[in-house]
Design an enzyme around this catalytic site. Structure first.
Site, short mmCIF file in Angstrom:
data_model
loop_
_atom_site.label_atom_id
_atom_site.label_comp_id
_atom_site.label_asym_id
_atom_site.label_seq_id
_atom_site.Cartn_x
_atom_site.Cartn_y
_atom_site.Cartn_z
N CYS A 184 -0.01 -3.03 -4.73
CA CYS A 184 0.38 -1.81 -5.43
C CYS A 184 1.86 -1.50 -5.29
O CYS A 184 2.45 -0.89 -6.19
CB CYS A 184 -0.48 -0.62 -4.98
SG CYS A 184 -0.15 0.01 -3.32
N ASP A 185 2.50 -1.93 -4.22
CA ASP A 185 3.94 -1.70 -4.05
C ASP A 185 4.74 -2.28 -5.22
O ASP A 185 5.81 -1.76 -5.57
CB ASP A 185 4.45 -2.37 -2.77
CG ASP A 185 3.59 -2.14 -1.54
OD1 ASP A 185 2.37 -1.99 -1.70
OD2 ASP A 185 4.13 -2.14 -0.43
N ALA A 186 4.21 -3.35 -5.79
CA ALA A 186 4.90 -4.03 -6.89
C ALA A 186 5.14 -3.12 -8.07
O ALA A 186 6.07 -3.34 -8.86
CB ALA A 186 4.11 -5.26 -7.33
#
Length: 398
Positions: A184-186
């Site tokens: 999800c950081d992407a």
């Protein structure tokens, strides 16, 4: 807790005392967590002193432009002095660079942007690797913002060439079957690069790439009941000690911040735009429910008792995303301004007299333990983005 008692607690954790009466009121990093802290320090991401010194007493939590500006400059100046000798193109630095660009726009002070120009020139406007993943693309957010101010072809040439190697890939890279944005950081690191390239070139395929890849990540990681993202697919079945699902504050912050940095580039008549706005609204509503009495959020959002210290990088990114939503009319100001105001007041209590921003968890993929004075560059980047957006929100206030 004073310096000696904290030091004693750390020594106890390392086996240096027999009494448990001196242990702090929060868990200390486990040996595995401490190994990450040590690595982060060695890579100049930040540090985690036992004692950060006295806390700042000269900052007001009032949501007034002048008060916000003072806090912004205090933290930005401290961080800029510490960071300049260690400029890098890794994601931790690139988040800070985005914060510095926002700080320059918000304060009108060119020194932050000038430092980013010097950084970009140092690295010749290039990314880190062939087939760059989202983390290694993220520095291009700053390259592209600087290009938009001064459209010199060399500022985007390398980034555009790297995007060309990625745009037709269905996976991370040849031989790696994972989604391009599998964690999800992407969603903070990569979509704004593609969105800015779309704005600069007018080529629809960059925007279509965002729609395709974000949808794939959403389908795999978004929890329709909690309205939050799993950090990656491996966390969908993991549980906290209280039996609840694992949702990591900074991971959610990356998504909310990524939405704030992407939505403006999507045309209003694009049929996919409501997809992103709805996520901003759903996530903000859920996060508002999870806000602590001190205005902040904890590393483990659904198990704050296990992570009693507030986590400032996630909290700052939530303020950024919510303030963005209020500023663009996607979130109701009457509902969210009190949430934002309470959170901002809580964040300021973690600023030290010299400008250090504490309470930031070390790098990782899940909730962890850390010391109150721990400070890392990516968390400061989130703070600067939040402060800049708050200045926009309060521009008509006195």
């Amino acid at each position: 807790m004073n310096k000696l008692s904290v030091l004693a607690a750390v020594m106890c954790a390392l086996g240096g005392c027999a009494s448990v009466s001196q242990t702090p009121s929060y868990p200390l990093p486990t040996p595995a967590m401490q190994a990450i802290v040590d690595k982060d320090i060695s890579r100049h991401f930040g540090d985690a002193p036992v004692d950060g010194g006295p806390l700042a007493t000269d900052l007001s939590p009032a949501l007034r432009p002048a008060d916000i500006d003072k806090a912004l400059r205090k933290v930005a100046d401290w961080q800029l002095a510490r960071t300049t000798p260690h400029f890098d193109r890794i994601w931790t630095s690139s988040v800070l660079y985005s914060g510095f660009m926002a700080a320059s726009s918000a304060t009108g002070d060119a020194k932050y942007r000038d430092a980013m120009l010097a950084m970009s020139e140092k690295f010749e406007w290039k990314l880190r690797t062939p087939y760059p993943d989202a983390d290694n693309i993220s520095v291009a957010q700053t390259y592209l913002e600087l290009y938009q101010r001064d459209p010199s072809p060399e500022r985007i040439a390398s980034t555009r060439a790297e995007l060309e190697t990625l745009i037709d890939l269905k996976t991370m890279r040849p031989g790696d079957a994972r989604l391009p944005w599998w964690w999800c950081d992407a969603l903070f690191m990569a979509p704004p690069v593609w969105a800015k390239m779309y704005r600069i070139t007018g080529e629809r395929r960059y925007l279509d790439y965002i729609h395709t890849q974000w949808q794939a990540t959403y389908d795999q990681l978004y929890d329709q009941e909690e309205h939050l993202y799993a950090r990656d697919a491996s966390y969908k079945d993991k549980r906290e000690s209280n039996g609840k699902k694992v949702f990591w504050s900074r991971g959610e912050g990356w998504v909310l911040g990524g939405l704030a940095r992407t939505i403006d580039f999507i045309p209003d008549n694009d049929p996919k735009k409501p997809f992103y706005v709805t996520q901003l609204q759903q996530m903000s509503a859920r996060l508002a429910q999870l806000q602590g009495k001190d205005g902040l959020w904890h590393a483990g959002l659904l198990d704050p008792a296990s992570y009693p210290l507030p986590e400032i990088s996630g909290s700052a990114l939530f303020v950024y995303g919510m303030a963005y939503g209020v500023n663009r009319g996607y979130l109701d100001a009457a509902t969210y301004r009190p949430v934002i105001e309470k959170a901002w007041a809580g964040i300021l209590k973690n600023i030290y007299a010299d400008g250090r921003l504490g309470g930031i968890q070390q790098t990782g993929a899940e909730p962890a333990f850390y010391l109150p004075a721990s400070s890392y560059n990516y968390g400061v980047g989130g703070f600067l983005l939040a402060a800049a957006e708050l200045k926009t929100m309060t521009k008509d206030d006195k």
